[in-house]
Design a protein around this motif. Structure first.
Motif: not given
Length: 188
Positions: A88, A91-92, A94, A101-102, A104-105, A108-109
């Motif tokens: 996770a 993923e950030t 990206r 989107e950041w 959201d990542a 998730a983390a």
């Protein structure tokens, strides 16, 4: 000093840093980057310290208390959680800092980390306080603190195979009745 208290202190700091990120304006990308950079390193350093110091001791006290199967499963689950948190965090990278989107990542983390901490606080830390003596918890606290101090700049980010980790942490000790026989997974 007690390793369980130090781990709980780290958990509080992780929660605090996630909360700070939520309070920084989306346009303040330098601040978001700085806080996330610190938190990302801290998450991995905390996981590495637990994997190097705490989980092997948890396995050993579980073995001594004839609770090997339970502590093996708790440890395997924790290693899987650490892998999920690592994924996770990676993923950030990206996404551009401050974008939806950041965030959201980051969310998730935060969720993966929060789930792990809650489970660890309910199970592994509670079991360890019950099974390990004060001197052992103190000695491990010193080792945990020294590990984090030596690696304050960060550690390599590497997912671990939970079963291989447990085999290595337990060494060549004889399996107690009720063991998950994780060592036997190698042949599967």
């Amino acid at each position: 000093m007690d390793i369980t208290d130090l781990i709980l202190d780290d958990h509080r700091e992780q929660r605090r840093l996630f909360a700070i990120i939520e309070q920084i304006g989306r346009a303040d990308t330098p601040s978001l980057s700085a806080v996330w950079g610190r938190l990302g390193i801290f998450l991995e350093l905390h996981a590495a310290a637990e994997e190097a110091i705490f989980y092997p001791a948890l396995l050993q006290v579980g073995l001594a208390a004839s609770r090997q199967a339970g502590t093996e499963e708790e440890t395997a689950d924790a290693i899987r959680d650490h892998n999920d948190i690592r994924d996770a965090v990676q993923e950030t990278a990206r996404f551009q800092v401050g974008t939806a989107e950041w965030f959201d990542a980051i969310g998730a983390a935060n969720l993966a980390n929060s789930d792990h901490m809650a489970e660890e606080e309910r199970e592994g830390l509670t079991d360890f306080r019950r099974l390990a003596g004060l001197q052992q918890r103190h000695d491990l606290g010193v080792a945990f603190t020294a590990f984090q101090a030596r690696n304050a700049g960060g550690v390599p980010v590497v997912d671990k195979d939970p079963e291989a980790y447990i085999r290595a942490a337990e060494g060549d000790q004889r399996r107690a009745p009720g063991s998950l026989n994780i060592g036997g997974l190698k042949e599967r």
